[in-house]
Motif scaffolding. Structure first.
Motif, PDB file in Angstrom:
ATOM      1  N   LYS A 138       0.801  -1.212  -0.025  1.00 25.45           N
ATOM      2  CA  LYS A 138      -0.066  -0.105  -0.065  1.00 25.45           C
ATOM      3  C   LYS A 138       0.918   1.152   0.115  1.00 25.45           C
ATOM      4  N   PRO A 139       1.533   1.401  -1.084  1.00 24.12           N
ATOM      5  CA  PRO A 139       2.672   2.623  -1.198  1.00 24.12           C
ATOM      6  C   PRO A 139       1.948   3.859  -0.914  1.00 24.12           C
ATOM      7  N   HIS A 140       0.405   4.305  -1.096  1.00 21.91           N
ATOM      8  CA  HIS A 140       0.149   5.589  -0.896  1.00 21.91           C
ATOM      9  C   HIS A 140      -0.579   5.610   0.260  1.00 21.91           C
ATOM     10  N   VAL A 141      -0.282   4.682   1.004  1.00 21.75           N
ATOM     11  CA  VAL A 141      -0.986   4.826   2.596  1.00 21.75           C
ATOM     12  C   VAL A 141       0.233   5.529   3.863  1.00 21.75           C
ATOM     13  N   PHE A 142       0.304   6.373   4.282  1.00 16.59           N
ATOM     14  CA  PHE A 142       1.201   6.982   5.009  1.00 16.59           C
ATOM     15  C   PHE A 142       0.668   7.099   6.401  1.00 16.59           C
ATOM     16  N   PHE A 143       1.356   6.592   7.549  1.00 13.16           N
ATOM     17  CA  PHE A 143       1.030   7.125   8.801  1.00 13.16           C
ATOM     18  C   PHE A 143       1.694   8.179   9.278  1.00 13.16           C
ATOM     19  N   PRO A 144       0.959   9.178   9.959  1.00 12.93           N
ATOM     20  CA  PRO A 144       1.582  10.373  10.767  1.00 12.93           C
ATOM     21  C   PRO A 144       2.998  10.087  11.291  1.00 12.93           C
ATOM     22  N   PHE A 145       3.012   8.918  12.162  1.00 12.07           N
ATOM     23  CA  PHE A 145       4.162   8.642  12.953  1.00 12.07           C
ATOM     24  C   PHE A 145       5.392   8.488  12.039  1.00 12.07           C
ATOM     25  N   HIS A 146       5.571   7.758  11.055  1.00 11.76           N
ATOM     26  CA  HIS A 146       6.586   7.579  10.301  1.00 11.76           C
ATOM     27  C   HIS A 146       6.009   7.125   8.845  1.00 11.76           C
ATOM     28  N   PRO A 147       6.961   7.214   7.685  1.00 15.08           N
ATOM     29  CA  PRO A 147       6.429   6.897   6.516  1.00 15.08           C
ATOM     30  C   PRO A 147       6.874   5.256   6.260  1.00 15.08           C
ATOM     31  N   ASN A 148       7.524   4.668   7.193  1.00 22.01           N
ATOM     32  CA  ASN A 148       7.852   3.261   6.883  1.00 22.01           C
ATOM     33  C   ASN A 148       7.163   2.233   7.919  1.00 22.01           C
ATOM     34  N   GLY A 149       6.076   2.170   7.862  1.00 24.55           N
ATOM     35  CA  GLY A 149       4.807   1.529   8.265  1.00 24.55           C
ATOM     36  C   GLY A 149       4.600   0.062   7.997  1.00 24.55           C
ATOM     37  N   MET A 150       4.443  -0.976   8.736  1.00 27.58           N
ATOM     38  CA  MET A 150       4.173  -2.326   8.179  1.00 27.58           C
ATOM     39  C   MET A 150       3.421  -2.969   9.441  1.00 27.58           C
ATOM     40  N   THR A 151       2.068  -3.688   8.969  1.00 25.89           N
ATOM     41  CA  THR A 151       1.259  -4.370   9.894  1.00 25.89           C
ATOM     42  C   THR A 151       1.457  -5.926   9.799  1.00 25.89           C
ATOM     43  N   PHE A 152       1.763  -6.695  10.829  1.00 22.66           N
ATOM     44  CA  PHE A 152       1.918  -8.066  10.862  1.00 22.66           C
ATOM     45  C   PHE A 152       0.619  -8.690  11.296  1.00 22.66           C
ATOM     46  N   LYS A 153       0.128  -9.497  10.785  1.00 29.10           N
ATOM     47  CA  LYS A 153      -0.990 -10.452  11.199  1.00 29.10           C
ATOM     48  C   LYS A 153      -0.615 -11.976  11.187  1.00 29.10           C
ATOM     49  N   SER A 154      -1.221 -12.561  12.393  1.00 34.59           N
ATOM     50  CA  SER A 154      -0.863 -13.886  12.305  1.00 34.59           C
ATOM     51  C   SER A 154      -2.392 -14.637  12.591  1.00 34.59           C
ATOM     52  N   PHE A 155      -2.603 -15.892  11.908  1.00 37.05           N
ATOM     53  CA  PHE A 155      -3.823 -16.584  12.112  1.00 37.05           C
ATOM     54  C   PHE A 155      -3.531 -17.896  12.375  1.00 37.05           C
ATOM     55  N   ASP A 156      -4.667 -18.401  13.007  1.00 37.08           N
ATOM     56  CA  ASP A 156      -4.435 -19.922  13.411  1.00 37.08           C
ATOM     57  C   ASP A 156      -5.048 -20.721  12.255  1.00 37.08           C
ATOM     58  N   LYS A 157      -5.295 -22.245  12.636  1.00 36.95           N
ATOM     59  CA  LYS A 157      -5.672 -23.179  11.478  1.00 36.95           C
ATOM     60  C   LYS A 157      -6.980 -22.843  11.093  1.00 36.95           C
ATOM     61  N   ASP A 158      -7.950 -22.235  11.696  1.00 31.19           N
ATOM     62  CA  ASP A 158      -9.276 -21.817  11.253  1.00 31.19           C
ATOM     63  C   ASP A 158      -9.128 -20.653  10.533  1.00 31.19           C
ATOM     64  N   LYS A 159      -8.000 -19.966  10.362  1.00 31.50           N
ATOM     65  CA  LYS A 159      -7.813 -18.598   9.626  1.00 31.50           C
ATOM     66  C   LYS A 159      -8.568 -17.599  10.531  1.00 31.50           C
ATOM     67  N   LYS A 160      -8.340 -17.714  11.806  1.00 27.93           N
ATOM     68  CA  LYS A 160      -8.969 -16.651  12.632  1.00 27.93           C
ATOM     69  C   LYS A 160      -7.641 -15.930  13.057  1.00 27.93           C
ATOM     70  N   LYS A 161      -7.645 -14.467  13.038  1.00 30.65           N
ATOM     71  CA  LYS A 161      -6.563 -13.636  13.376  1.00 30.65           C
ATOM     72  C   LYS A 161      -6.334 -13.616  14.707  1.00 30.65           C
TER      73      LYS A 161
END
Length: 401
Positions: free
Chosen positions: A75-98
Motif C-alpha cells: 500500500k504505497p500511498h498509505v502514509f502513517f503520521p508517525f513515520h512513512p515506513n509502516g508495516m502491519t503483521f497479522k498472524s492466523f490460526d488453523k481456522d484462519k482466525k486472526k
C-alpha cells in the motif's frame, strides 16, 4: 541518547530501514507466534513504494516462510503520521482466525518503533547536543571519544573493533568482486577498476581514486546484500569505512586511533539521530549520506589532530553542504545514485577536514543549528523525494527509458 551500538549495526544490505528493520520485525513477530499457521504483512508508504527494490519482501519471507505461508500486501500511498515506513503483521490460526495484529515502524538504521510505546532501551548519554558536549570537552580537556568511553559500557572498544573488522572485510570483498549487481539496472561493479586505475596515478589523484574505490567497494557489497555496518545506514555505509581505511593505509594510523575516530563519528551520528533523523524515508538522503559525510569529516579531523572546535566545524560542513539532498533511488534499488553518492561524500569528508584545519574552529553556523535545519528541511520535502522513487532522478530515469 542511546548507545552508539544501536547506530553501528552489523548486518546485511541493501537497506537498514527497508531490509534490516523489516527482518528484525518479522523475527520479533515470529517469536511471539511460533504456532501460527499463516501470516499476512501489509507494507505502507515508502516501504511499499520501494520495498521490492530494497528486498523488503524477501527479508520478511526469509524469516516467516520456513514456518508458515506469508501473504505480502503493498500500500504505497498509505502514509502513517508517525513515520512513512509502516508495516502491519497479522498472524492466523488453523481456522484462519486472526490471533494478533501488530503495527510497527522501521525508523532508520535498522531500528524499530511503535507509536505510543516508548523505546525501553536505556538512554546512556546525559548530553544530547554538540554544544553541550563541546562545552564539556573545553572544560575537562577531554575529547569526544573520551565522552563516549565515559558513557558506554566497558565492552565498547571490543564492539568497535568488531565494527572496524567488518568494515575492512567489506572493503576487501568489494575490491575483489566483479560482475553485475542484482536488479534490473544491470549495473556493473566499479570498485576494482577504480582501485586499479588509481594505483597508476601519483599523489593527489591516486589518493582521491583510492578513496572512491573503497567507498564503492562497501556500497556495492551492500547493494548485493553483503555484510556491512550501518554508518549510520546501509545506504550510506561506504563513507566512513572509506575515509578511515584510506587514512590508516596512507598515514599508518594505529587501530586504537581508528577506533577512537569511530567513537567520535558515532557520537556525531547519534546526535543527529536523536535530534533529527537518519532515515531517508523521513528526511531524504541528507539524513543518510549527509550524516555519513559529517561523521567521516569529524573522524578525519580527529585523526589529524584537530581541536574539539575544528572537529565540530568539520562535522558541521559535512552535513551543511548536503542540506536538501533528496532520496530518489532509481527502480527502488540502493544503486543509482546511492553508490556514487557514497564515493563523492567520502571525498567531501576529507575536504571538510582540510578546510577546518585551516581555521581556528570558530564559525557562525553551529553543528546543532545545521541539524535543526536538516530536520526542518526533511519535514518540508514532498514525499516523492523521500525514498518513494516517485520523483527526482528515479522519475526522470523512468521517463528516459
Amino acid at each position: 541518547m542511546k548507545s552508539i551500538k544501536e547506530l553501528y549495526r552489523i548486518g546485511t544490505g541493501p537497506s537498514s530501514s527497508h531490509t534490516m528493520g523489516p527482518r528484525k520485525a518479522a523475527e520479533q513477530f515470529l517469536a511471539r507466534h511460533p504456532e501460527a499457521m499463516s501470516f499476512q504483512v501489509v507494507l505502507y508508504g515508502s516501504l511499499a513504494a520501494t520495498g521490492k527494490g530494497h528486498m523488503t519482501d524477501v527479508a520478511i519471507k526469509d524469516v516467516l516462510e520456513p514456518h508458515a505461508p506469508v501473504e505480502i500486501l503493498w500500500k504505497p500511498h498509505v502514509f502513517f503520521p508517525f513515520h512513512p515506513n509502516g508495516m502491519t503483521f497479522k498472524s492466523f490460526d488453523k481456522d484462519k482466525k486472526k490471533t494478533e495484529e501488530w503495527t510497527v515502524f522501521s525508523i532508520g538504521g535498522g531500528a524499530l518503533a511503535e507509536e505510543g510505546h516508548e523505546d525501553t532501551s536505556p538512554e546512556i548519554y546525559g548530553m544530547n547536543t554538540m554544544n553541550q558536549i563541546l562545552y564539556w570537552c573545553d572544560h575537562t580537556g577531554k575529547g569526544y571519544w573520551e565522552y563516549v568511553e565515559q558513557c558506554e559500557d566497558s565492552d565498547i572498544w571490543d564492539y568497535l573493533a568488531e565494527v572496524w573488522d567488518t568494515m575492512k572485510a567489506a572493503i576487501h570483498r568489494g575490491l575483489d568482486a566483479e560482475g553485475v549487481l542484482p536488479g534490473p539496472l544491470n549495473l556493473r561493479r566499479k570498485a576494482s577498476s577504480y582501485y586499479i586505475k588509481a594505483k597508476g596515478f601519483k599523489d593527489s589523484l591516486r589518493s582521491r581514486g583510492l578513496v572512491f574505490s573503497y567507498a564503492l567497494a562497501v556500497s556495492e557489497e551492500n547493494a548485493s546484500g553483503g555484510k556491512i555496518v550501518t554508518a549510520p545506514t546501509c545506504g550510506a555505509c561506504g563513507v566512513v569505512p572509506a575515509v578511515l581505511f584510506h587514512l590508516q593505509k596512507s598515514r599508518d594510523f594505529s587501530d586504537a586511533r581508528i577506533l577512537r575516530a569511530l567513537a567520535t563519528a558515532g557520537l556525531v551520528g547519534n546526535i543527529v539521530k536523536y535530534n533529527a533523523s537518519i532515515s531517508g524515508a523521513e528526511a531524504g538522503c541528507q539524513a543518510e549520506v549527509g550524516v555519513a559525510c559529517s561523521m567521516a569529516s569529524a573522524a578525519a579531523s580527529q585523526l589529524f589532530g584537530g581541536s574539539v572546535a575544528q572537529i565540530e566545524y568539520a562535522a558541521e560542513m559535512g552535513l551543511e553542504h548536503h542540506l536538501g539532498m533528496t532520496c530518489d533511488p532509481v527502480c527502488g534499488l540502493v544503486q543509482i545514485p546511492c553508490i556514487e553518492r557514497n564515493a563523492y561524500a567520502a571525498a567531501r569528508a576529507l575536504d571538510a577536514n582540510i578546510y577546518s584545519a585551516f581555521t581556528d574552529g570558530r564559525h557562525r553556523v553551529s553543528f546543532d543549528k545545521v541539524v535543526e535545519v536538516m530536520k526542518q528541511t526533511g519535514h518540508d520535502l514532498p514525499s516523492l523525494y523521500k525514498e518513494t522513487s516517485e520523483g527526482g532522478l528515479a522519475k526522470n530515469y523512468q521517463q528516459m527509458e
